[in-house]
Design a protein around this motif. Structure first.
Motif: not given
Length: 732
Positions: A236-245, A247-253, A296-299
């Motif tokens: 959820a946190r990473l998806q929110a950060a990607l949305d703010d930036a 960046i279209q991405a697929e996130i999966s565990g 960079a966003l993850v770090h």
């Protein structure tokens, strides 16, 4: 996907099962499956597999597994029909199955039965099968399954058997679990059917090492709720950060399974709490530049663990795998792994030569496994077809890859052998053992006697009938009769006949030599010593040369006429007469005998000295001074026995004198070899006064006697001859 335990009295094909098994099929598919159920319901009732599992419950569960894999109606129907207890063999066009269900379903059933038969036969090999044999069995399994659906049916059947052992608490034989790990899970892995692979691995591991399995399972369960909540929060946190930036991405565990956890702990010598990727994410983005933006966003969101970062985009793995791997930790120090890659990278990792199985199974080789050959092409095609089934994209071309160039057949002991396409029982016999090939007189294929020229097919079991002794037939070398398809077998047959011909020549030559010795009254002579005295390494070489008329028997008489100081050599060496020079110069030979006038000299034929060799003299009885090279073995023996007869000599003015020199040449026997060597000597303007040749087992040994003025010409000749490919020359 687990099914409840079913008893023999319960109908596994009840309406609830049928609705579940047909929920995604059209009307034709539903009718096909209904027809298959009606066909097997009674024959399978009260029937059990070799494991003890009820067959009707087994095939019903397999159909549900195939449904979850997105298989078509024909595959599910084939899974029901394939377990019917019918002997494995080819289905004829008159077969009732073919009439009732058509060629597509009949072919699937035929292939599934063949693979079932293969598994039963290969299973008899047990733990005796090494890693190479297990890999050969996988290749054989794929070669027998021209249709991916046949492999899926076999894998689903194996998974259901494991589930049955677990659900009923029936002890699973260790051989069954080990065969699953060695044969079926690698195959599922290579085909990218991860859910089958992971479950088969976990179940097999559970049966093989129950205590270790329970320990890891308990540790995972203790943290499961916490881990799932943690992953949900991270996503959820990473998806929110990607949305703010933007960046279209697929996130999966990335779930971690018990066997893979244990395997990583074992390989990397880690404790359970040291594993970072128990909590892991995969992020798939549009392009390479976005990969680094996400990194960079993850770090920025979490603290990176420096020693756990790998940039496989800038520095791809040897197999071409590309992705960003990083491990980060949250404020509480909880570490987790993040993989970042583009869609193309992900596709390449899944379907290209950098597929997951290539760097996991390669171990210490680091994934450097060549992605070539029909086998790998077939795997790639099958994986692409599976991806089409899952993703709903365009289907690949319906035809399979180019036809196989190899077949895989078994010995009666279930050892799998690879042969070229078109191979016969004779090829099979020679692959097992050369002597067995020579003695091969008949063959049984799948228990039936067949002609030796019968082409073999993948999956057959071949038994060779051999005589106690004997050799091959010359007919086997006739390409029109098609007895042999393997170059290896053909070379073995040729070698046998060459050996027979050699023995015949040896026997013929020995008879000729013995007759000559009888004529000379020398029957007690040691023929091995005689052969060496005549310049041959062994008596057999002398016999072959005599039989091929490359050696004159008259030279044997000459050998007995030679003085003891001289090893017998052919009589082409020049003997130089002396003249009356004041310093005892010996004519054209240019040899000076110190302190002696007008003394006859001769150049020893055992070592053939030529200027500027270091030389020594030996006074013979009645033939003057024999001139030897200082490194001559005969000279050393003579000097040790008669030191008083040694005399100092030196080279004087040689003028235009020519000296015979022996060059020993070893080479692979081939057409025009003698012509090529003769052309070299002609180009160098060196006269060849004698040639001795003999060959054995495709190797040629030649001795050229040439005339030279000095050592420079010798070196020039040796250099020129050694430039020929496969030729080695030295001074004898």
């Amino acid at each position: 996907m687990s099914l409840p335990s079913q008893t023999a009295s319960t109908d596994p094909f009840d309406p609830d099962w049928f609705r579940a098994a047909t929920q995604d099929l059209d009307a034709d598919g539903v009718e096909l499956l209904r027809q298959a159920v009606d066909w097997v319901r009674e024959p399978l009732r009260q029937t059990r597999a070799s494991t003890g599992e009820p067959l009707d419950a087994h095939c019903a569960a397999v159909a549900l597994i195939l449904r979850d894999l997105g298989s078509d109606a024909a595959t599910r129907a084939g899974a029901l029909l394939a377990v019917q207890p019918v002997p494995a063999g080819e289905l004829s066009r008159a077969d009732p199955l073919r009439k009732a269900f058509g060629p597509e379903v009949a072919t699937l059933v035929q292939g599934a039965r063949a693979l079932l038969h293969l598994g039963a036969v290969a299973g008899r090999a047990g733990d005796e099968s090494g890693a190479d044999q297990k890999e050969m069995q996988r290749k054989m399994l794929l070669a027998m399954a021209a249709d991916l659906r046949i492999v899926l049916m076999r894998l689903a059947s194996r998974l259901q058997s494991l589930r049955w052992f677990a659900a009923t608490r029936t002890p699973c034989p260790a051989e069954f679990a080990r065969e699953t790990m060695a044969l079926y899970t690698p195959l599922a892995n290579r085909l990218g059917i991860w859910q089958l692979k992971w479950e088969m691995e976990d179940l097999s591991f559970r049966f093989l090492q129950p205590d270790t399995y329970k320990t890891i399972a308990r540790q995972l369960e203790e943290k499961r709720v916490e881990r799932e909540a943690f992953i949900d929060g991270v996503v959820a946190r990473l998806q929110a950060a990607l949305d703010d930036a933007r960046i279209q991405a697929e996130i999966s565990g990335r779930p971690k399974h018990i066997y893979s956890i244990w395997n990583k702990m074992r390989i990397k010598h880690l404790e359970f709490h040291q594993l970072f990727d128990l909590r892991a994410l995969r992020v798939i983005v549009a392009d390479e530049r976005t990969c680094y933006a996400v990194l960079a966003l993850v770090h920025a969101l979490w603290t990176p663990v420096p020693e756990e970062f790998d940039d496989y985009i800038a520095r791809p793995k040897p197999n071409g795998y590309r992705s960003l791997h990083t491990v980060v930790a949250d404020g509480q120090g909880r570490a987790f792994e993040v993989q970042i890659r583009t869609r193309d990278m992900h596709q390449f990792a899944e379907f290209g030569m950098a597929a997951h199985w290539r760097y996991k199974e390669a171990g210490a080789r680091g994934g450097q496994v060549a992605a070539s050959g029909e086998y790998d092409q077939k795997i790639a095609w099958m994986r692409q077809l599976l991806a089409w089934k899952e993703d709903g994209g365009p289907a690949p071309a319906p035809e399979a890859p180019r036809s196989e160039r190899h077949i895989y057949v078994m010995t009666p002991q279930a050892r799998v052998l690879e042969l070229p396409e078109g191979a016969t029982p004779v090829d099979f016999a020679y692959l097992l053992h050369t002597d067995l090939g020579h003695r091969c007189r008949g063959a049984r294929v799948d228990g039936q006697m067949v002609p030796l020229s019968t082409p073999l097919r993948t999956g057959q079991t071949v038994e060779i009938i051999a005589a106690k002794s004997g050799g091959p037939s010359r007919d086997w070398l006739n390409p029109q009769l098609a007895y042999l398809a393997s170059p290896r077998a053909r070379s073995k047959v040729r070698a046998w006949f060459n050996a027979v011909e050699l023995q015949q020549r040896i026997a013929q030559g020995q008879t000729m030599v013995e007759k000559e010795l009888q004529r000379l009254g020398r029957t007690a002579v040691n023929q091995e010593h005689l052969a060496q005295q005549l310049g041959f390494a062994r008596a057999d070489d002398l016999y072959v040369a005599a039989a091929k008329e490359e050696f004159s028997l008259r030279q044997i008489d000459q050998a007995f006429r030679e003085p003891e100081a001289e090893p017998a050599m052919p009589d082409e060496a020049r003997v130089y007469a002396s003249d009356a020079g004041s310093v005892a110069r010996t004519g054209k030979s240019g040899v000076l005998v110190v302190g002696v006038d007008s003394l006859l000299t001769q150049l020893a034929r055992c070592c053939r000295p030529a200027p500027p060799d270091a030389i020594e003299g030996f006074v013979t009885r009645g033939r003057g001074v024999s001139i030897h090279r200082r490194d001559c073995a005969s000279w050393a023996a003579l000097a040790q026995r008669h030191p008083e007869r040694c005399i100092e000599v030196a080279w004087g003015e040689t003028g235009q004198a020519l000296y015979p020199v022996d060059l020993s040449i070893h080479a692979q026997d081939r057409p025009n070899l003698l012509r090529d060597l003769s052309e070299i000597f002609a180009r160098l303007r060196l006269r060849v006064v004698r040639v001795t040749t003999h060959s054995r087992r495709s190797l040629a040994h030649m001795v050229f006697t040439i005339e030279v003025r000095d050592g420079a010409q010798i070196r020039q000749a040796l250099d020129a001859v050694n430039e020929l490919p496969g030729v080695q020359a030295s001074r004898q």
